[in-house]
Design a protein around this motif. Structure first.
Motif, PDB file in Angstrom:
ATOM      1  N   LYS A   9       0.393  11.957  -4.212  1.00  0.00           N
ATOM      2  CA  LYS A   9      -0.624  10.942  -3.921  1.00  0.00           C
ATOM      3  C   LYS A   9      -0.833  10.028  -5.123  1.00  0.00           C
ATOM      4  CE  LYS A   9      -3.555  13.271  -0.519  1.00  0.00           C
ATOM      5  NZ  LYS A   9      -4.906  13.830  -0.297  1.00  0.00           N
ATOM      6  N   ASP A  30       1.832   1.687  -5.608  1.00  0.00           N
ATOM      7  CA  ASP A  30       1.140   0.611  -4.899  1.00  0.00           C
ATOM      8  C   ASP A  30       0.533  -0.384  -5.883  1.00  0.00           C
ATOM      9  OD1 ASP A  30       1.814   1.823  -2.508  1.00  0.00           O
ATOM     10  OD2 ASP A  30      -0.181   2.685  -2.172  1.00  0.00           O
ATOM     11  N   LYS A  85      -0.065   6.068  -5.341  1.00  0.00           N
ATOM     12  CA  LYS A  85      -1.126   5.131  -5.725  1.00  0.00           C
ATOM     13  C   LYS A  85      -0.649   4.246  -6.879  1.00  0.00           C
ATOM     14  CE  LYS A  85      -6.025   5.163  -7.010  1.00  0.00           C
ATOM     15  NZ  LYS A  85      -7.167   6.022  -7.322  1.00  0.00           N
TER      16      LYS A  85
END
Length: 91
Positions: free
Chosen positions: A66, A73, A70
């Motif tokens: 995760k 992104d 993140k």
């Protein structure tokens, strides 16, 4: 060692949800300390596999994915924004 891993997981979860820079800095320091302690224990122990809870290891793997996602992104957004700025002409 198991408590260290549980604390590490809690801090990682907390850092994933936090947007406060000073809190993130504090969490980063704590994460580094716990990670260093776990690393030292692992490197000094010959049989450390039995010291970890399988669920905690899986949870750690999910959190790492995760966090990596993140970061990717954010990196893509900044790259796109940088390209936008380069392509704009200011009159």
């Amino acid at each position: 060692m198991q408590n260290g891993l549980k604390n590490l997981l809690k801090l990682l979860e907390k850092s994933f949800d936090s947007h406060n820079p000073s809190e993130l800095q504090s969490l980063e320091k704590q994460i580094n300390e716990i990670s260093s302690n776990i690393k030292n224990i692992i490197s000094s122990s010959e049989n450390f596999d039995s010291q970890f809870n399988k669920n905690d290891i899986e949870k750690l793997e999910i959190l790492i994915k995760k966090i990596s996602s993140k970061q990717e992104d954010k990196k893509k957004f900044l790259s796109d924004f940088q390209n936008f700025i380069k392509n704009r002409k200011i009159n």
